[in-house]
Design a protein around this motif. Sequence first.
Motif, PDB file in Angstrom:
ATOM      1  N   UNK A   1       0.802  -1.226   0.000  1.00  0.00           N
ATOM      2  CA  UNK A   1       0.000   0.000   0.000  1.00  0.00           C
ATOM      3  C   UNK A   1       0.834   1.276   0.000  1.00  0.00           C
ATOM      4  N   UNK A   2       2.158   1.143   0.146  1.00  0.00           N
ATOM      5  CA  UNK A   2       2.972   2.338   0.353  1.00  0.00           C
ATOM      6  C   UNK A   2       2.959   3.275  -0.860  1.00  0.00           C
ATOM      7  N   UNK A   3       2.910   2.729  -2.091  1.00  0.00           N
ATOM      8  CA  UNK A   3       2.855   3.610  -3.262  1.00  0.00           C
ATOM      9  C   UNK A   3       1.584   4.448  -3.261  1.00  0.00           C
ATOM     10  N   UNK A   4       0.473   3.831  -2.840  1.00  0.00           N
ATOM     11  CA  UNK A   4      -0.814   4.529  -2.757  1.00  0.00           C
ATOM     12  C   UNK A   4      -0.744   5.660  -1.720  1.00  0.00           C
ATOM     13  N   UNK A   5      -0.100   5.387  -0.611  1.00  0.00           N
ATOM     14  CA  UNK A   5       0.085   6.387   0.446  1.00  0.00           C
ATOM     15  C   UNK A   5       0.922   7.556  -0.075  1.00  0.00           C
ATOM     16  N   UNK A   6       2.033   7.227  -0.724  1.00  0.00           N
ATOM     17  CA  UNK A   6       2.938   8.258  -1.220  1.00  0.00           C
ATOM     18  C   UNK A   6       2.296   9.091  -2.327  1.00  0.00           C
TER      19      UNK A   6
END
Length: 197
Positions: A178-183
């Motif tokens: 999910x980190x790309x979505x967060x960034x």
Amino acid sequence: MILYLHGFRSSPRSFKARVMQERMTAAGRAGDLICPQLPASPKAAMELALLLAERHAPHNLAIVGSSLGGFYATWLAERLDVPAVLLNPSVDPLKNLEHHVGVTTSWHSDEPFEFKREYIDELAALKVARITRPERYFLIAATGDEVLDYRDMVSHYQGARQHVIQGSDHAISEFPQYVNEVLAFCQPDVDWSGAPR
């Protein structure tokens, strides 16, 4: 700039903070992340966060907050009018932290710290009864959170962008997914889709 706020008894060495750091470093943007060790005092923690926000990026800031850090991120987002990502945020930490008053240790060291009774009042002063601009927020909540009830999160951030994960846990063990979505929510001008997973 992205200000990452860790949870209760946590630190900048937490799993999600390290995933953020690794992904941003891989994308050549390591200098865009601020991840302080927060004091046990909620009042002192927010004074530090405001100082860092002013020093680094008062007009170009996004906040990511995990657990208690999500509670803090909400207060800051309302005060500074900046976007915030909330990872299994604590909606009402007063009821959860009452039984943690006393001396305890952090998850990442044996260093003792004291959570004082007066900190409960400091938390109460930071409570946001209702968010004012839902579009400012992105909630990631796990139905399998063993510490906090995801339904409280979904209700509190009604109208905000929400990603409810079926299962998982309080730590969001699959956070690298999910980190790309967060960034991308924090820095929409950067193409994170090509960043390595």
